[in-house]
Design an enzyme around this catalytic site. Structure first.
Site, PDB file in Angstrom:
ATOM      1  CB  THR A  15     -14.581  87.951 -13.958  1.00 23.61           C
ATOM      2  OG1 THR A  15     -13.215  87.941 -13.524  1.00 23.61           O
ATOM      3  CG2 THR A  15     -15.418  87.202 -12.938  1.00 23.61           C
ATOM      4  N   GLY A 136     -25.565  93.702  -9.778  1.00 23.66           N
ATOM      5  CA  GLY A 136     -25.412  92.357 -10.333  1.00 23.66           C
ATOM      6  C   GLY A 136     -26.676  91.558 -10.486  1.00 23.66           C
ATOM      7  CD  GLU A 192     -10.864  94.517  -9.011  1.00 21.47           C
ATOM      8  OE1 GLU A 192      -9.822  94.100  -9.557  1.00 21.47           O
ATOM      9  OE2 GLU A 192     -11.995  94.205  -9.389  1.00 21.47           O
ATOM     10  CG  ASP A 203     -18.363 100.102  -8.171  1.00 20.05           C
ATOM     11  OD1 ASP A 203     -18.280  99.764  -9.364  1.00 20.05           O
ATOM     12  OD2 ASP A 203     -19.160  99.575  -7.364  1.00 20.05           O
ATOM     13  CE  LYS A 207     -21.844  98.616  -8.961  1.00 16.46           C
ATOM     14  NZ  LYS A 207     -21.231  97.903  -7.841  1.00 16.46           N
TER      15      LYS A 207
END
Lengths: 442, 442
Positions: A15, A136, A192, A203, A207
């Protein structure tokens, strides 16, 4: 103006990789006009060279041989978009050894092996740029490293996992149970098939490790971070918390006190409904940072997705090609582990407010019993809620909000409460986080 | 690590200058630890060398002679913190000619003379860094120039003047008249004794000129920007707008269409109460930017004040000293005026929704008359509001919200309405701005 050609090698054609290839293909002209740099994708490596992708590559550049990328000396920048940790680490190390600067969106490998990779880059005279690894599309890394460079950063509060935020937003808005909201998130592509890494808080911890290391200037490891996920959140608690004026977010929190002690944690957090982060809905991310000079600064945007992530990767490619990343990277000085270890606050010692829900038997003397336990542990109550009507097993839910107290006091009090005959099951405990809104009378 | 000494000369020792001096004095050690750069204030120039300031300078560095700064070849970076336009321009030009890079927080001089100053810098092989010129503590310039470099920026919506936002927030929250809210802002130091530049929208236009030029890559002049201030806003309209679901902000708006035509304007704007910018209260700033890859990104923080502005100035000093600003600056390519002039959309042609309030005589046939005028100009109504009860001079306020229409249609319709016997006074007209929230179903 003469254009400078910048050849890019891409490892990983999933992706993120597709997004990067698409952005370079579509925007090369605009980027050249703005920056004088003409980005060219020279090599794309993936073990899968057959599957259809949503982007068309120039002929002959897709390969399953990493060496083709490594051996091409015209390629100045390697993008690692493989994901995961061990293979990604090896690829980054090989790229650095082959004299290439590295750009990556991979938070897992940086959280796990960042300190080692940064050293390898410095030894090779190269840099690693990782804007895309956190939040992001929000340029948060560069904001911390350059825009806020003159600040002593004292705290950060972030919603950095869109999956969890989507699930919690939906549980709140639609009164859904966790499993229903998760199923919907999976259906819409926000979670997911195996959602463990997201919903466990892992996750977000990745970060936070990256953000905290650059914001506080410490070598952080994942073990420094207390992590609690959202798997066991009940929709009832979202309702009761809502009645008390809170909404629930999975927050990544980094706080530094005046003795440079740092508290790092990821956990479900009740925050005031009218705060800046409360209105961050669905799959969005937001981060509030507190700096000594600047006060509160909040960044809000898309935390994931093909093109927002690609936007950050390509921004890094440009920054590396301009030479800025190398300068910034060579000035990245993190306090080493031997100094940092004594500066990480243990979760038991953190001070917080707490939301507690207990299921009390409907009989005389119950309040006296649980309130005595709280009093014995020096825990003061700031609010309480008990609706009329009987719940399961002749119990009623009683909800309590506490004043600030140490985690270890709460832990001990909850253990005592659980032993009471008049309380059914395990008490629910969720931290209430008072983000210190930098607000002037309006 | 060996520290690199960076000598800084400061011209202008007012609020911003004091903040810069204070931050360098207090944070030099922390900055050196983080960046390897030791900032030293080597010379401070101000015509007033006598008045007491809230910061103590090293002995002997305060002077009223600019030449002492210019002639000191050890000074690498000149900070222009004088404010205003003409004198500030001369000082910046002299600093550039003396071989110094320039850091400034002065939006007025950049909005007025930016294109000329940028050229002078490029001719002298120097750079101008101006993060502090827009939205104080929010690192918005670097976000646009580096973090969002891979994006085609299509729109920006900013609350970039804290004074106006403070006044409008107070008018709304406390039901105050403009003059009352202004007086309070002056008392609290959020408005100048002469508030013209702020309340007229002029200051916001300065910032928009700078932001739009780097976001769109155009040489922008102030004449390209349509400006309307908040001086004549009535608290009644804040109430009626509120009833319709809107709150009023002074927005700086830049929009680019698919033909690269740009619309630039500063005006009071009704925006949806649940939008990202609506909750920006008091003296805060916020900017939403839309990028082709990243979607919507919003930045929020303190737009002014001594230390937030100093934070941005010192961040620029660091960036210049690292060499990053020079690289970024030398890659700043703006489309020149001869190309840009035909790409600026005239205000008459912009399409917007509008809030209109007319004072109608309380008699039969009034609606028929004004509604015919709207129909004649092809203006469609999306909402209307008329409370029972009679106002001044036997009139009742009628409030209308329109569907999108061209400005020139509204202007013509308002002129026709004003001529109606059944309408008292001049209609009030405020634009409704539908910021395209990048929102997923939550």
């Amino acid at each position: 103006m003469a254009e400078k050609i910048v050849k890019v090698g891409l490892a990983g054609f999933g992706t993120v990789g597709c997004g990067v290839a698409k952005l370079i293909a579509e925007d090369a002209d605009a980027i050249a006009a703005k920056t004088g740099l003409r980005l060219e994708l020279a090599c794309v490596v993936d073990i899968d060279t057959k599957s259809a992708r949503p982007v068309k590559l120039p002929d002959g550049i897709l390969t399953d041989e990493l060496d083709r990328l490594l051996d091409d000396d015209t390629i100045q920048i390697g993008v690692e978009a493989i994901g995961g940790t061990d293979a990604a680490k090896q690829v980054q190390l090989k790229m650095l050894e082959a004299g290439k600067d590295v750009v990556t969106a991979n938070k897992a490998v940086l959280a796990e092996y960042g300190n080692e990779l940064y050293r390898a880059a410095q030894q090779n005279g190269r840099c690693i740029a990782f804007e895309a690894s956190c939040a992001g599309g929000i340029p948060i890394i560069s904001a911390i490293r350059t825009g806020l460079a003159a600040n002593n950063i004292t705290a950060m509060y972030g919603i950095v996992n869109g999956t969890c935020n989507y699930i919690l937003s939906n549980m709140t808005a639609k009164n859904e149970r966790f499993c229903e909201a998760l199923a919907e998130a999976q259906k819409k592509g926000y979670a997911e098939a195996d959602p463990t890494l997201d919903i466990s808080g892992g996750d977000s911890a990745h970060k936070l490790a990256i953000l905290a290391s650059i914001a506080f200037g410490y070598e952080i490891t994942l073990d420094d971070i207390f992590v609690e996920g959202i798997e066991s959140i009940s929709k009832d608690d979202l309702c009761y918390g809502g009645e008390m004026g809170y909404c629930l977010k999975l927050l990544a929190i980094g706080e530094k006190d005046e003795q440079d002690k740092v508290s790092l944690r990821v956990h479900p957090s009740f925050i005031a409904k009218d705060g800046a982060l409360a209105r961050v809905g669905g799959p969005f991310n937001a981060i509030s940072i507190f700096g000594s000079a600047v006060g509160q600064v909040t960044y809000y945007g898309r935390g994931a997705g093909m093109m927002p992530t690609a936007s950050a990767v390509v921004a890094d490619i440009i920054d590396v090609a301009l030479g800025n990343s190398a300068t910034t990277f060579s000035h990245l000085h993190l306090r080493p582990r031997n100094e940092v270890e004594s500066l990480i606050e243990k979760i038991d010692n953190i001070i917080s407010r707490f939301y507690i829900r207990i299921m009390c038997k409907d009989q005389p003397g119950v309040i006296a019993q649980w309130s005595k336990i709280l009093a014995d542990h020096q825990i003061s109550i700031s609010g309480a809620l008990q609706h009329e009507g009987i719940g399961p097993e002749n119990t009623v839910p009683v909800v309590i909000a506490t004043h600030p107290t140490r985690q270890k006091n709460i832990t001990a009090a909850l253990e005592d409460m659980e032993r009471l005959d008049v309380i059914g099951g395990k008490p629910v405990c969720i931290r209430i986080v008072d983000i210190p809104e930098d607000k002037e009378s309006a």
